[in-house]
Design a protein around this motif. Sequence first.
Motif, PDB file in Angstrom:
ATOM      1  N   GLU A   5       0.801  -1.210   0.000  1.00  0.00           N
ATOM      2  CA  GLU A   5       0.000   0.000   0.000  1.00  0.00           C
ATOM      3  C   GLU A   5       0.832   1.257   0.000  1.00  0.00           C
ATOM      4  O   GLU A   5       1.881   1.341   0.590  1.00  0.00           O
ATOM      5  CB  GLU A   5      -0.885   0.026   1.243  1.00  0.00           C
ATOM      6  N   GLY A   6       0.347   2.254  -0.746  1.00  0.00           N
ATOM      7  CA  GLY A   6       0.844   3.600  -0.663  1.00  0.00           C
ATOM      8  C   GLY A   6      -0.343   4.428  -1.024  1.00  0.00           C
ATOM      9  O   GLY A   6      -0.613   4.664  -2.172  1.00  0.00           O
ATOM     10  N   SER A   7      -1.200   4.772  -0.113  1.00  0.00           N
ATOM     11  CA  SER A   7      -2.508   5.263  -0.535  1.00  0.00           C
ATOM     12  C   SER A   7      -2.720   6.724  -0.200  1.00  0.00           C
ATOM     13  O   SER A   7      -2.410   7.156   0.884  1.00  0.00           O
ATOM     14  CB  SER A   7      -3.614   4.428   0.117  1.00  0.00           C
ATOM     15  N   GLU A  94      -5.275  -0.253  -5.492  1.00  0.00           N
ATOM     16  CA  GLU A  94      -4.925  -1.528  -4.893  1.00  0.00           C
ATOM     17  C   GLU A  94      -6.173  -2.215  -4.341  1.00  0.00           C
ATOM     18  O   GLU A  94      -7.178  -1.561  -4.022  1.00  0.00           O
ATOM     19  CB  GLU A  94      -3.880  -1.345  -3.797  1.00  0.00           C
ATOM     20  N   PHE A  95      -6.076  -3.527  -4.254  1.00  0.00           N
ATOM     21  CA  PHE A  95      -7.181  -4.316  -3.726  1.00  0.00           C
ATOM     22  C   PHE A  95      -6.595  -5.545  -3.034  1.00  0.00           C
ATOM     23  O   PHE A  95      -5.419  -5.896  -3.241  1.00  0.00           O
ATOM     24  CB  PHE A  95      -8.133  -4.736  -4.848  1.00  0.00           C
ATOM     25  N   GLN A  96      -7.402  -6.202  -2.224  1.00  0.00           N
ATOM     26  CA  GLN A  96      -6.941  -7.402  -1.531  1.00  0.00           C
ATOM     27  C   GLN A  96      -7.267  -8.643  -2.353  1.00  0.00           C
ATOM     28  O   GLN A  96      -8.412  -8.834  -2.776  1.00  0.00           O
ATOM     29  CB  GLN A  96      -7.586  -7.500  -0.146  1.00  0.00           C
ATOM     30  N   ASN A  97      -6.251  -9.498  -2.572  1.00  0.00           N
ATOM     31  CA  ASN A  97      -6.475 -10.730  -3.324  1.00  0.00           C
ATOM     32  C   ASN A  97      -7.036 -11.828  -2.417  1.00  0.00           C
ATOM     33  O   ASN A  97      -7.345 -11.581  -1.245  1.00  0.00           O
ATOM     34  CB  ASN A  97      -5.191 -11.170  -4.035  1.00  0.00           C
ATOM     35  N   ASN A 101      -3.746 -10.319   0.648  1.00  0.00           N
ATOM     36  CA  ASN A 101      -2.599  -9.430   0.443  1.00  0.00           C
ATOM     37  C   ASN A 101      -3.018  -8.270  -0.451  1.00  0.00           C
ATOM     38  O   ASN A 101      -3.762  -8.466  -1.413  1.00  0.00           O
ATOM     39  CB  ASN A 101      -1.441 -10.177  -0.243  1.00  0.00           C
ATOM     40  N   TRP A 102      -2.520  -7.083  -0.149  1.00  0.00           N
ATOM     41  CA  TRP A 102      -2.817  -5.938  -1.005  1.00  0.00           C
ATOM     42  C   TRP A 102      -1.963  -6.012  -2.250  1.00  0.00           C
ATOM     43  O   TRP A 102      -0.745  -6.136  -2.173  1.00  0.00           O
ATOM     44  CB  TRP A 102      -2.538  -4.635  -0.262  1.00  0.00           C
ATOM     45  N   VAL A 103      -2.583  -5.946  -3.420  1.00  0.00           N
ATOM     46  CA  VAL A 103      -1.860  -5.978  -4.699  1.00  0.00           C
ATOM     47  C   VAL A 103      -2.353  -4.828  -5.574  1.00  0.00           C
ATOM     48  O   VAL A 103      -3.462  -4.335  -5.415  1.00  0.00           O
ATOM     49  CB  VAL A 103      -2.059  -7.324  -5.436  1.00  0.00           C
ATOM     50  N   TRP A 104      -1.491  -4.453  -6.519  1.00  0.00           N
ATOM     51  CA  TRP A 104      -1.817  -3.330  -7.406  1.00  0.00           C
ATOM     52  C   TRP A 104      -2.621  -3.815  -8.604  1.00  0.00           C
ATOM     53  O   TRP A 104      -2.340  -4.877  -9.159  1.00  0.00           O
ATOM     54  CB  TRP A 104      -0.550  -2.638  -7.903  1.00  0.00           C
ATOM     55  N   LEU A 105      -3.573  -3.006  -9.001  1.00  0.00           N
ATOM     56  CA  LEU A 105      -4.305  -3.251 -10.238  1.00  0.00           C
ATOM     57  C   LEU A 105      -3.369  -2.975 -11.408  1.00  0.00           C
ATOM     58  O   LEU A 105      -2.784  -1.893 -11.506  1.00  0.00           O
ATOM     59  CB  LEU A 105      -5.526  -2.333 -10.316  1.00  0.00           C
ATOM     60  N   PHE A 123     -11.642  -1.161  -3.979  1.00  0.00           N
ATOM     61  CA  PHE A 123     -10.357  -0.663  -4.473  1.00  0.00           C
ATOM     62  C   PHE A 123      -9.980   0.584  -3.682  1.00  0.00           C
ATOM     63  O   PHE A 123     -10.849   1.408  -3.363  1.00  0.00           O
ATOM     64  CB  PHE A 123     -10.449  -0.310  -5.965  1.00  0.00           C
ATOM     65  N   ARG A 124      -8.710   0.713  -3.379  1.00  0.00           N
ATOM     66  CA  ARG A 124      -8.250   1.922  -2.674  1.00  0.00           C
ATOM     67  C   ARG A 124      -7.291   2.689  -3.589  1.00  0.00           C
ATOM     68  O   ARG A 124      -6.363   2.107  -4.147  1.00  0.00           O
ATOM     69  CB  ARG A 124      -7.527   1.560  -1.386  1.00  0.00           C
ATOM     70  N   LEU A 125      -7.543   3.973  -3.726  1.00  0.00           N
ATOM     71  CA  LEU A 125      -6.608   4.817  -4.458  1.00  0.00           C
ATOM     72  C   LEU A 125      -5.440   5.117  -3.524  1.00  0.00           C
ATOM     73  O   LEU A 125      -5.642   5.599  -2.416  1.00  0.00           O
ATOM     74  CB  LEU A 125      -7.288   6.110  -4.894  1.00  0.00           C
TER      75      LEU A 125
END
Length: 902
Positions: A5-7, A94-97, A101-105, A123-125
Amino acid sequence: MGDIEGSYRVLQTPGTRLGAQFNAGISTLEPGQSLSGNMIGGSKSHGRGLQIRVEGLDDSQEFFDIDPKAFGQGLLSEVFLRGNLIESDYFGLEFQNMQMNWVWLEATKPVAKQVRRPANTLFRLSVKFFPPDPGQLQEEYTRYLFSLQMKRDLMEGRLICTENTGALLASHLVQSEIGDYDDVADRDFLRMNKLLPYQERVQEKIMELHRRHLGQTPAESDFQILEIARKLEMYGVRFHPAADREGTKINLAVSHMGLQVFQGNTKINTFNWSKIRKLSFKRKRFLIKLHPEVHGPHQDTLEFMMASRDQCKIFWKICVEYHSFFRLFDQPQPKSKAIIFTRGSSFRYSGRTQKQLVEYVRENGAKRTPYQRYVFPYTACALFIRKTSPLCLSPSFQMSTLSLPGPAPSPLQSPILSEVGSNARLEEEEEGRRKRYPTDKAYFIAKEILTTERTYLKDLEVITVWFRSAVIKENAMPEGLMTLLFSNIDPIYEFHRGFLKELDQRLALWEGRSNAHAKGDYQRIGDVMMRNMCALKEFTSYLQKHDEVLTELEKATKRLKKLETVYKEFELQKVCYLPLNTFLLKPIQRLMHYKLILERLCKHYSPTHRDHDDCKEALKEVAEIATQLQSSLIRLENFQKLTELQRDLIGIENLTAPGREFIREGCLYKLTKKGLQQRMFFLFSDMLLYTSKGVTATNQFKVHGQLPLHGMIVEESENEWSVPHCFTIYSIKVKVSLEQESEDDMNSSRTSLDKQTHHRANTTMHVCWHRNTSVSMSDHSLAVENQLSGYLLRKFKNSNGWQKLWVVFTNFCLFFYKTHQDDFPLASLPLLGYTVSTPEESDSIHKEYVFKLQFKSHVYFFRAESEYTFERWMEVIKSAASTTGRMSLLIPKGGPMEINGN
């Protein structure tokens, strides 16, 4: 947990503090892709679209309708469009798989193939790339979003820091949201908003610190938050759990500079990109292949075990993207796919690099519409408007407001700076600051140490960060020279980073108003100076090698064409605002600055003052080192000047001949058949050169004549030629260039200012040419002693408001920055030929500590914060602007004078 994450919140809702018009943002498509067809999905009127939920940093949520077959880029573009993000490549979704785990779209894959149930996924910006210095972020809006990320990271326990630092960050967040301190408003806000996990324990501390931020705007609060956060070891760090070969649990992370290894929350190793040859993964094993010289030929691969292949791949992808974004100049090309068989991943970073992002903002950032910032409704003033616009030179010198290297425009084409961005509220803010900061002269002397140290560290970064990056990228420097250069300057840079941190902390305590413990013991600087001046003695051997470093670098650039090309191209970058090799002299010159400032402090204090003895001891230590290096500095400054001239003069070889000393450069008018023609003269200990300004792409000067001093005769000839201030030079032997001087040369050079060509970084010869004056080597030495940095308020002759700028004085020039964190100046103002004075009655300047700068019709006013800083600025500017130090040589009447040069 592959924590990526870097939101930062970019979505706009009625409750957000910022509002903005739509903007297309920045594309992150791979080359050849377009936003047509199924790459982007608009709203679906037939109900077949996917509704995607995106959360902003303020926890608000917005919905986006996309085509079921839309690629990740389609959703990213919609979010950036609605959020009006100019610097959007720092961000991602990013979203949780399935493994949580948080992964990037990914931009180049369909959303439905990355997320099992897109409609049910949040999804988190988020900020994807954390620049080392948030000052590189040019948009106030972007800095606001980054500050919100710090807010989230604090609350989630990612941005680990001491409780005192956490309270300080929280206090700036409160100031940003509700404005100036109010006891009731503060308590209400802190009750309703959770900023820290341990907030109750430090609430009184937060309020006490908030009280000190009186008059600080939300934008300034954002900047303070980022300035504090970037210095923390956990800034932008996202842990990826792993184990080393011995099975010890560790965490891996990636940053702008390379890979980091943590044990718990303690960083135990860093592998810079320059040390890494290859990154790969094999099942659960993550492999780092190093260059042989880093760990020797027998240990060139490091191996880490992660929980799964998926987590390995997630981390590997992030490393690939970080390396591409921060290290590459151009967007990487997509890997061509094999027709039948494929081996290895085809994953590539699909967005713009940081350099490309900077260029994009340079072209489009100025077109951004103004936006509004709202403060919490507890404050009396609930709204103010801040327009973002670039600072410009007018009419022919347009400047960028960005912080990465790019071609450097001439600083001499116009001495006029426009007044774009003046802030009418600034006067009230500055008055507020004056009232709450200390007024003791010692405080302002100490502050000068801090402000000049900031500039000095930035100057070191020109070599340690920017030049290193340029030579590594092109593999242009031999390994031996790399070792010699960086093994000598890196330890010095690291020492001064720590020293600057100490100075910053001490001045922050000195400025404190309500802290009882800050009175007395912390209102001094001698102990900090003594401790660090003693430590600096350990670096004497490094400083003594700078002679060898400068010589070997010059030899290598003559020998190696690739290095010469990289060197010349680097000098055209904005970050290299002075000739490159002058930055190698800075460490020794800095000793002279410490000596002069400490002398000032010792003179100010009475012998009984508690700070006097420490200052005196610190002065003794630094004077000892400075004395050892004085002769070396004189030799280095002369060598630097000769090598600088060698690059700027066409038609002269081996200017750096042993024993040759530079004496003076300046303009004279040479009498020709067609009258007086302007020429640039260069006087050395053994010869005199005269030149005319060329029309090359770099505006070099072309040598037309070379006159040896041995046997030369100079006599006054004013009466003979009926020209005032005229003298004649007789030389036994005149070496004239094969290409005879012609009037065409002069005619073309007179119009060269109209050509938008770039010359090398700010050189005094160009200033002398345009201001028709001269500079001696002793002037250069004095200018080195008189370097100064700090914030000043600037006003134009016919304007109302004052604009706050970070100003650096060096090399007979004022360089202007928005803040002290900017990597290169927005504008420069060469001072040769200017006059400096205090305002007259007719100027209608009714403020304290104001000085006036004037060159012909160009007039500027500058306000300092105290009597001491006002006197210092007057002193250094007089040393550069005054013509008394550059009087022409007076030839005694009554006969010619013979010069017996060797």
